[in-house]
Motif scaffolding. Structure first.
Motif: not given
Length: 451
Positions: A73-80, A136-137, A205-207, A443-447
């Motif tokens: 969703s536009r709010f993310g996965q958990a925030r809604p 988030i982190a 949410e950042r990830v 970090t390498q994989r996600r990048t």
């Protein structure tokens, strides 16, 4: 991504999301007393009911976790979920502490339905809320700092809920205990709704979710079962649920029966909350220098010593009782941020090995383990009270009943703390070196995937 540092206001806003779940769990310490001495239900029946409802809750928790993983969703996965279901949990909390104009079997059915609704709604907030932490982190160290602020805010709420609820229900009762419980629950529900929506508004949410179709439930469960860290974490969380719940559930009996001063239960809970806050502060300093796994085990061992010393308390040793409450909760506070950050670490470990992110499902299983522990706690308290012939509403109890209540405050939780320490020391594989290596790989994989 992994080096991102979160602003303080966002960490505090995330911590505000703790109020509603904390209100449910902290007031749960008064639930047994409410059901036995206000609602008029038997201790053995309520203890068994609470355990059975938690076991049935397993299917519901897994479903909620799967829905979080599948949500886009536009709010993310958990925030809604914080936006949609906070009013549902607020209503369920009020109904659980209300006495309906019903008698006999009808009243029993009412409380069964109210209790089921309460914990189903609890899962719809708690599982998404906990799932947000690794979203988030991404960095394990920053996640631990977020967990520290989160724990600090939560334990401020623990002080307010644990100490404030007994006081409020007396102040608002006007001589009618049922009225006091209901009005106190209404006040807590209103504050919880406000704070949950503030958390939704200020946290991001950042990830991003992984691309591609969601894996089948069987595949997700297979990934969890293959993880030694998950198996250890589930067992430790279950025992920890018993450990946390025992003083909360038996404290009101301890001060009313053993100490003969029921008015001290509020200050006792409040001092315990101060110990939790101090423990979080100490934990932040220790984990900056030492492996958090070792800090966790050491805190549990120290807590077991403090809890076992409660055997030497009594009505004529009130300062000792309060000092031990402060110190044992300080040890528990040291372990709290580490425990909160553990789910994210386990999720990262599974993602690194399996290539699949199962944060919601993982948090659901950890949350269910905690619920089972809380249910076991209720069953233990109810069983001990029944076995020792505790008589509801009677001030002067038999010596055997008093000894059982003292054991619920000392020996039994001390054994639980030793159990958690043993499980983590010999079973949990993610120390500081493993977490640093895992973070670098992810970090390498996600990048690469983002590119």
């Amino acid at each position: 991504m992994s080096k991102l540092r979160l602003p303080l206001h966002e960490k505090v806003a995330y911590g505000l999301g703790n109020f509603m779940p904390t209100a449910v769990t902290a007031t749960g310490g008064m639930a047994m007393y409410f059901y036995t001495d206000v609602a008029g239900l038997s201790a053995a029946f309520i203890g068994t009911l609470l355990l059975l409802v938690r076991v049935v809750d397993a299917v519901w928790d897994i479903w909620v976790g799967r829905r979080v993983d599948a949500t886009r969703s536009r709010f993310g996965q958990a925030r809604p979920y914080l936006l949609w279901f906070a009013p549902v949990l607020a209503l369920a909390l009020v109904l659980s502490f209300s006495v309906p104009p019903l008698e006999g079997a009808a009243r029993t059915v009412y409380y069964v339905l109210a209790y089921v609704a309460l914990w189903c709604a609890y899962s719809l907030i708690q599982i998404p809320f906990q799932s947000m932490m690794p979203m988030i982190a991404p960095d394990p160290d920053e996640r631990l700092r977020l967990a520290g602020v989160n724990s600090l805010v939560q334990f401020v709420f623990v002080i307010g809920c644990s100490a404030g609820f007994p006081i409020l229900k007396d102040v608002l009762s006007d001589g009618v205990p049922a009225q006091g419980f209901q009005l106190a629950a209404m006040l807590f529900a209103g504050l919880g709704l406000l704070f949950t929506w503030l958390c939704f508004a200020f946290v991001r949410e950042r990830v991003p979710p992984m691309s591609g179709p969601r894996a089948a439930l069987k595949a997700d469960l297979r990934s969890l079962l293959a993880s030694r860290a998950w198996r250890t974490g589930v067992l430790a969380q279950c025992v920890l649920g018993v450990l946390i719940g025992l003083p909360l559930s038996s404290g009101v009996y301890y001060f009313a029966v053993v100490m003969g001063q029921p008015q001290l239960i509020g200050p006792f809970m409040g001092l315990g909350g101060i110990g939790l806050v101090l423990g979080v502060i100490v934990s932040d300093q220790l984990t900056r220098r030492l492996c958090k796994k070792r800090v966790y085990v050491g805190a549990m061992l120290s807590g077991a010593v403090m809890l076992s010393a409660m055997l030497f308390g009594g009505a004529d040793r009130l300062p000792l009782v309060f000092a031990l409450a402060l110190l044992s909760n300080l040890c528990l506070g040291i372990s709290a941020p580490i425990s909160y950050s553990m789910s994210g670490d386990i999720a990262d470990d599974i993602e690194r090995r399996e290539g699949q992110r199962v944060v919601g499902t993982l948090v659901a299983t950890i949350n269910f383990a905690s619920k089972v522990g809380s249910g076991l706690c209720s069953a233990i308290v109810g069983g001990v009270l029944s076995f020792t012939a505790y008589q509801a509403g009677v001030a002067a109890q038999a010596p055997m009943a008093q000894q059982g209540i003292v054991a619920l405050m000392s020996v039994i939780p001390a054994l639980m703390a030793l159990g958690v320490a043993a499980v983590m020391a010999w079973g949990y594989p993610l120390g500081r070196a493993q977490l640093q290596q895992m973070n670098a790989e992810l970090t390498q994989r996600r990048t690469a995937q983002a590119a």
